[in-house]
Write a protein that holds these residues in place. Sequence first.
Motif, PDB file in Angstrom:
ATOM      1  N   GLY A 354      35.931  82.088  21.163  1.00 35.82           N
ATOM      2  CA  GLY A 354      35.105  81.611  22.257  1.00 35.82           C
ATOM      3  C   GLY A 354      34.222  82.698  22.828  1.00 35.82           C
ATOM      4  N   ILE A 355      33.149  82.280  23.496  1.00 39.37           N
ATOM      5  CA  ILE A 355      32.256  83.188  24.211  1.00 39.37           C
ATOM      6  C   ILE A 355      32.571  83.040  25.690  1.00 39.37           C
ATOM      7  CG2 ILE A 355      29.851  83.756  24.720  1.00 39.37           C
ATOM      8  CD1 ILE A 355      29.110  82.374  22.055  1.00 39.37           C
ATOM      9  N   LEU A 356      32.954  84.150  26.331  1.00 39.10           N
ATOM     10  CA  LEU A 356      33.444  84.089  27.702  1.00 39.10           C
ATOM     11  C   LEU A 356      32.378  84.472  28.733  1.00 39.10           C
ATOM     12  CD1 LEU A 356      36.972  85.641  27.204  1.00 39.10           C
ATOM     13  CD2 LEU A 356      36.496  83.299  27.923  1.00 39.10           C
ATOM     14  N   MET A 377      34.703  79.290  28.933  1.00 42.31           N
ATOM     15  CA  MET A 377      34.775  79.608  27.511  1.00 42.31           C
ATOM     16  C   MET A 377      33.959  78.590  26.709  1.00 42.31           C
ATOM     17  SD  MET A 377      38.025  79.769  24.860  1.00 42.31           S
ATOM     18  CE  MET A 377      38.734  81.265  25.526  1.00 42.31           C
ATOM     19  N   VAL A 378      32.891  79.060  26.089  1.00 37.88           N
ATOM     20  CA  VAL A 378      32.094  78.231  25.184  1.00 37.88           C
ATOM     21  C   VAL A 378      32.657  78.414  23.784  1.00 37.88           C
ATOM     22  CG1 VAL A 378      29.812  77.922  24.159  1.00 37.88           C
ATOM     23  CG2 VAL A 378      30.029  78.381  26.616  1.00 37.88           C
ATOM     24  N   VAL A 379      32.946  77.320  23.090  1.00 35.82           N
ATOM     25  CA  VAL A 379      33.622  77.369  21.788  1.00 35.82           C
ATOM     26  C   VAL A 379      32.620  77.096  20.665  1.00 35.82           C
ATOM     27  CG1 VAL A 379      35.543  76.483  20.422  1.00 35.82           C
ATOM     28  CG2 VAL A 379      35.706  76.523  22.918  1.00 35.82           C
ATOM     29  N   PRO A 380      32.165  78.156  19.948  1.00 33.63           N
ATOM     30  CA  PRO A 380      31.176  77.957  18.888  1.00 33.63           C
ATOM     31  C   PRO A 380      31.643  76.991  17.798  1.00 33.63           C
ATOM     32  CG  PRO A 380      31.316  80.278  19.452  1.00 33.63           C
ATOM     33  CD  PRO A 380      32.445  79.591  20.167  1.00 33.63           C
ATOM     34  N   SER A 381      32.913  77.073  17.390  1.00 33.69           N
ATOM     35  CA  SER A 381      33.381  76.217  16.291  1.00 33.69           C
ATOM     36  C   SER A 381      33.301  74.743  16.653  1.00 33.69           C
ATOM     37  CB  SER A 381      34.818  76.577  15.902  1.00 33.69           C
ATOM     38  OG  SER A 381      35.708  76.384  16.988  1.00 33.69           O
ATOM     39  N   ALA A 382      33.515  74.402  17.922  1.00 30.08           N
ATOM     40  CA  ALA A 382      33.438  73.004  18.345  1.00 30.08           C
ATOM     41  C   ALA A 382      32.019  72.472  18.212  1.00 30.08           C
ATOM     42  CB  ALA A 382      33.929  72.862  19.779  1.00 30.08           C
ATOM     43  N   LEU A 383      31.029  73.353  18.337  1.00 26.03           N
ATOM     44  CA  LEU A 383      29.632  72.968  18.162  1.00 26.03           C
ATOM     45  C   LEU A 383      29.254  72.954  16.693  1.00 26.03           C
ATOM     46  CD1 LEU A 383      28.054  75.209  20.958  1.00 26.03           C
ATOM     47  CD2 LEU A 383      28.597  72.780  21.132  1.00 26.03           C
ATOM     48  N   GLN A 384      29.652  74.000  15.991  1.00 22.28           N
ATOM     49  CA  GLN A 384      29.185  74.222  14.615  1.00 22.28           C
ATOM     50  C   GLN A 384      29.972  73.417  13.577  1.00 22.28           C
ATOM     51  OE1 GLN A 384      27.761  78.730  15.819  1.00 22.28           O
ATOM     52  NE2 GLN A 384      29.328  78.511  14.276  1.00 22.28           N
ATOM     53  N   LEU A 385      31.081  72.814  13.991  1.00 20.55           N
ATOM     54  CA  LEU A 385      31.867  71.970  13.086  1.00 20.55           C
ATOM     55  C   LEU A 385      31.921  70.532  13.594  1.00 20.55           C
ATOM     56  CD1 LEU A 385      34.812  74.471  12.425  1.00 20.55           C
ATOM     57  CD2 LEU A 385      32.772  74.117  11.041  1.00 20.55           C
ATOM     58  N   ASN A 386      30.946  70.182  14.402  1.00 19.04           N
ATOM     59  CA  ASN A 386      30.881  68.838  14.983  1.00 19.04           C
ATOM     60  C   ASN A 386      30.306  67.854  13.954  1.00 19.04           C
ATOM     61  OD1 ASN A 386      30.422  66.508  16.451  1.00 19.04           O
ATOM     62  ND2 ASN A 386      29.622  67.585  18.243  1.00 19.04           N
ATOM     63  N   PRO A 387      31.078  66.832  13.546  1.00 20.59           N
ATOM     64  CA  PRO A 387      30.595  65.883  12.537  1.00 20.59           C
ATOM     65  C   PRO A 387      29.396  65.061  12.991  1.00 20.59           C
ATOM     66  CG  PRO A 387      32.669  65.135  13.497  1.00 20.59           C
ATOM     67  CD  PRO A 387      32.449  66.527  13.989  1.00 20.59           C
ATOM     68  N   ILE A 404      17.710  71.299   8.176  1.00 22.47           N
ATOM     69  CA  ILE A 404      18.107  71.371   9.588  1.00 22.47           C
ATOM     70  C   ILE A 404      16.951  71.893  10.428  1.00 22.47           C
ATOM     71  CG2 ILE A 404      19.643  72.505  11.246  1.00 22.47           C
ATOM     72  CD1 ILE A 404      21.819  72.451   9.170  1.00 22.47           C
ATOM     73  N   SER A 405      16.654  71.195  11.512  1.00 19.38           N
ATOM     74  CA  SER A 405      15.536  71.595  12.367  1.00 19.38           C
ATOM     75  C   SER A 405      15.967  72.618  13.403  1.00 19.38           C
ATOM     76  CB  SER A 405      14.949  70.374  13.078  1.00 19.38           C
ATOM     77  OG  SER A 405      15.863  69.899  14.054  1.00 19.38           O
ATOM     78  N   ALA A 406      14.994  73.346  13.927  1.00 19.34           N
ATOM     79  CA  ALA A 406      15.268  74.358  14.947  1.00 19.34           C
ATOM     80  C   ALA A 406      15.807  73.718  16.225  1.00 19.34           C
ATOM     81  CB  ALA A 406      13.994  75.142  15.254  1.00 19.34           C
ATOM     82  N   ASN A 407      15.430  72.465  16.500  1.00 20.00           N
ATOM     83  CA  ASN A 407      15.921  71.774  17.693  1.00 20.00           C
ATOM     84  C   ASN A 407      17.430  71.579  17.644  1.00 20.00           C
ATOM     85  OD1 ASN A 407      13.352  71.524  18.769  1.00 20.00           O
ATOM     86  ND2 ASN A 407      12.972  69.551  17.783  1.00 20.00           N
ATOM     87  N   VAL A 408      17.956  71.371  16.430  1.00 17.30           N
ATOM     88  CA  VAL A 408      19.402  71.190  16.260  1.00 17.30           C
ATOM     89  C   VAL A 408      20.126  72.512  16.412  1.00 17.30           C
ATOM     90  CG1 VAL A 408      21.227  70.565  14.630  1.00 17.30           C
ATOM     91  CG2 VAL A 408      19.163  69.164  14.794  1.00 17.30           C
ATOM     92  N   THR A 409      19.622  73.537  15.748  1.00 19.89           N
ATOM     93  CA  THR A 409      20.317  74.831  15.747  1.00 19.89           C
ATOM     94  C   THR A 409      20.253  75.535  17.100  1.00 19.89           C
ATOM     95  OG1 THR A 409      18.328  75.933  14.895  1.00 19.89           O
ATOM     96  CG2 THR A 409      19.954  75.172  13.288  1.00 19.89           C
ATOM     97  N   ALA A 410      19.226  75.254  17.901  1.00 20.11           N
ATOM     98  CA  ALA A 410      19.081  75.936  19.194  1.00 20.11           C
ATOM     99  C   ALA A 410      20.295  75.733  20.087  1.00 20.11           C
ATOM    100  CB  ALA A 410      17.824  75.436  19.906  1.00 20.11           C
ATOM    101  N   LYS A 411      20.917  74.572  20.012  1.00 20.02           N
ATOM    102  CA  LYS A 411      22.046  74.253  20.896  1.00 20.02           C
ATOM    103  C   LYS A 411      23.372  74.075  20.154  1.00 20.02           C
ATOM    104  CE  LYS A 411      18.935  71.999  24.162  1.00 20.02           C
ATOM    105  NZ  LYS A 411      18.570  70.754  24.871  1.00 20.02           N
ATOM    106  N   ASN A 412      23.320  74.040  18.825  1.00 22.26           N
ATOM    107  CA  ASN A 412      24.533  73.744  18.052  1.00 22.26           C
ATOM    108  C   ASN A 412      24.859  74.794  16.997  1.00 22.26           C
ATOM    109  OD1 ASN A 412      25.231  70.772  18.929  1.00 22.26           O
ATOM    110  ND2 ASN A 412      23.015  70.791  18.582  1.00 22.26           N
ATOM    111  N   PHE A 413      24.185  75.941  17.057  1.00 20.09           N
ATOM    112  CA  PHE A 413      24.456  77.026  16.116  1.00 20.09           C
ATOM    113  C   PHE A 413      24.315  78.338  16.883  1.00 20.09           C
ATOM    114  CE2 PHE A 413      22.917  79.926  12.616  1.00 20.09           C
ATOM    115  CZ  PHE A 413      24.127  79.976  11.937  1.00 20.09           C
ATOM    116  N   ILE A 414      25.462  78.883  17.321  1.00 21.72           N
ATOM    117  CA  ILE A 414      25.410  80.063  18.197  1.00 21.72           C
ATOM    118  C   ILE A 414      26.354  81.169  17.703  1.00 21.72           C
ATOM    119  CG2 ILE A 414      24.643  78.842  20.259  1.00 21.72           C
ATOM    120  CD1 ILE A 414      27.579  78.743  21.168  1.00 21.72           C
ATOM    121  N   PRO A 415      26.239  81.574  16.436  1.00 21.35           N
ATOM    122  CA  PRO A 415      27.141  82.622  15.937  1.00 21.35           C
ATOM    123  C   PRO A 415      26.951  83.963  16.633  1.00 21.35           C
ATOM    124  CG  PRO A 415      25.360  82.252  14.381  1.00 21.35           C
ATOM    125  CD  PRO A 415      25.271  81.160  15.405  1.00 21.35           C
TER     126      PRO A 415
END
Length: 476
Positions: A354-356, A377-387, A404-415
């Motif tokens: 998580g990101i604290l 706590m923001v949980v990257p895996s919950a975003l990046q593994l969301n079906p 994959i568009s940039a609009n999707v990754t902006a909020k759902n891909f935060i490694p």
Amino acid sequence: MWSVWLSVISGLLIVFSTHWLYRWRNPKCNGKLPPGSMGFPLIGETLSFLVSSKSIDTPLFVKKRMEKYGPIFRTSLVGRPVVVSSDPEFNYQVFQQEGKLVERWYMDSFAKLLHQDAARINAGKNIHKYLRTMILGTFGTEALKEKLLPKLEDAINEKLQCWSKLSSLEVKKGTSAMIFDFTAAQLFSYEPNKSGENIGESFDNFLQGLMSFPINIPGTAYHRCLQNQKAAVKIITNTLEERKRNPEIRKGDFLDQILADMKTESFLTEKFITYMMFGLILASFETISATLTLAIKLITDNPKVLQELTEEHEAILNSREDADSGLTWKEYKSMTFTYNVINESLRLGSVAPGILRRTLQDIQVNGYTIPKGWALMVVPSALQLNPKTYEDPLAFNPWRWQDISANVTAKNFIPFGAGMTSCAGADFSKVLMAVFLHALVTKYRWTAIKGGEVIRSPALGFGNGFHIQVEAKHDG
């Protein structure tokens, strides 16, 4: 008479305990708290949070509570009230309001290792701006283009050649040591062969140990973390003291610049510099090595990916006028499929659980109130593994990144986090992985020997390690 007093005292203790337990389970809030449970007094739900799962999926602790409470819920970890969020819209809002709604915050185990309390971490925008500028100056895009790219390629080629002489290599341990040595060399010209002790090799699975219950008793994973940290800090401290005693020594590294700036920047104390550099090393070797190990594991298990990856890198070699010349920045930027492989590995990896952040004021979200002073706590895996966002999310599919568009990754891909305090080493991480994969697939072949089972504990790890045998390609 004594029996009366005993009855009174017993009654008061029961009332006090009942009230204390009630207050623990129902914290004060100027509104309605997010749903969830605070667990047992003091330890909260820490033990459940630390339970390992043999899956690359979102940690069971988070997944079960998301199913029960929704994308935002409350809990308590190591005695701290925490709100856990997997809501992409809310997370995006929070990251954009860094310094207004929230501030950076670390669990006590991290803060202890880095000797930084919350006040020091958030001491001011000027300090953060200075450090970010320094890090980008050493590991950012311009530094990579101008000097780090060939250094990285040389270091990686040297390591791969050494590994090809071994009967077996544990990938996570080998890549951790490689990245530790390289990062430390750029920061303070660390030379493992001359130090008498290659401490980089002792930092295997450091994050997993750090995420264990913070009990400093010999034999525990957390104790080993502290011992390894002390060894690294000692080397940094000795180097810093030697440079101060001998100002004529100039290595042209990160430490040189820091020492020069000590004359004008009051916050740059010896202690601050030492633990800041240790923090930079920790942030680089642990996260990159885990993601790189996962990438090699996934590529090994997917021959089609390996084939396309190899074809891309052999095409780079074949297009050169001088076959023996090193990688250029233009060649790196041409690695389209490699970039997709790296993104997919980062998406699946979600190395940190998580990101604290810590709230600076009461925050309203979805009808709930997150109180001021609580951890978020923001949980990257919950975003990046969301079906709902990624089709068949647990599948390793680099080709998905073609559409994959940039609009999707902006909020759902935060490694690398998001917002103003996103990781300054993001480009360095991706370049290192790309250069490593380039050298690996063009010059070597490898075979999986044993291990490789992916676990989350709750950080990403590998059960019994991931062991391979590396062999040089004799046909070129």
